[in-house]
Design an enzyme around this catalytic site. Sequence first.
Site, PDB file in Angstrom:
ATOM      1  N   ASP A  37       1.518-105.964   1.461  1.00 29.00           N
ATOM      2  CA  ASP A  37       0.747-107.110   1.939  1.00 29.00           C
ATOM      3  C   ASP A  37       0.387-108.054   0.796  1.00 29.00           C
ATOM      4  O   ASP A  37       0.349-107.653  -0.372  1.00 29.00           O
ATOM      5  CB  ASP A  37      -0.551-106.636   2.604  1.00 29.00           C
ATOM      6  N   LYS A  59       0.783-111.560   4.962  1.00 36.19           N
ATOM      7  CA  LYS A  59       0.115-111.975   6.192  1.00 36.19           C
ATOM      8  C   LYS A  59      -1.266-112.480   5.797  1.00 36.19           C
ATOM      9  O   LYS A  59      -2.154-111.702   5.482  1.00 36.19           O
ATOM     10  CB  LYS A  59      -0.015-110.817   7.191  1.00 36.19           C
ATOM     11  N   MET A 176     -12.957-112.532   6.861  1.00 33.17           N
ATOM     12  CA  MET A 176     -12.224-113.746   7.264  1.00 33.17           C
ATOM     13  C   MET A 176     -13.149-114.750   7.971  1.00 33.17           C
ATOM     14  O   MET A 176     -12.792-115.335   8.989  1.00 33.17           O
ATOM     15  CB  MET A 176     -11.043-113.366   8.179  1.00 33.17           C
TER      16      MET A 176
END
Length: 256
Positions: A37, A59, A176
């Site tokens: 990742d 991602k 996030m």
Amino acid sequence: MQPQGRVTLVGAGPGDPELLTLKAVKAIQAATVLLVDDLVSPDVVALASPAARIVHVGKRGGCKSTPQAFIERLMVLAAREGERVVRLKGGDPFIFGRGGEEVDHLRAAGVRVEVVNGITAGLAAVTSLGAPLTHRDHARGVVFVTGHAQQGGDAPDWRALAQAVHQARLTLVVYMGVSGAADIERQLLEVLPADTPAAIVQHASLPQQRHAVTTLAQLTATIAREHLASPSVIVIGDVLRGIAAAAIETSQARTA
């Protein structure tokens, strides 16, 4: 007979390679294929065997990303070729890492799969500030929530979360959430006091870590003023009162 490999989902932790578990290190070193990742530290990837094939499958929200279906297909194909596949994920595979989706897909394809936990960014972030997530006097539990709604899905009900935080005395950890901080702040303030402590930690555990301690009412303004951006974790709750008071004292001393 067709060779049969296996897949291990490995939590790479928040970035500092010293925070890896021993089991994670062994899995990384034994891998013949690593699917990595974006948020995995290069120092962690460097633990892989020189003979291993490393595939970066980034991602990140708001950025060009490798399709999830493509990643899952790669894992299955490599395992069926007899490879020892490690899916290397930032933090923990089962905390906002799509680990559950990938385990389901691999099992449905008949592929052996194992999961190795990693330290999640929410824990590393608040620990780096010298504060706990739970405290007998301030927080009886913790809620991990994503501030990023799935495409076409509903955003979190921040007012309901605020009520839970207030009534059950919980710490709220938002992953996030920087891009939606204004909306988060507005809805939480409908329930929580304006002076509720808040912290934003960017690049938790890494040498380039930056953070700011503030109040809920000043969350968005602080993010803008300090130029904090993704990847960041937002922590809200009374467990931060100690470091919030220390931050105020330091600020007052500088301006005196």
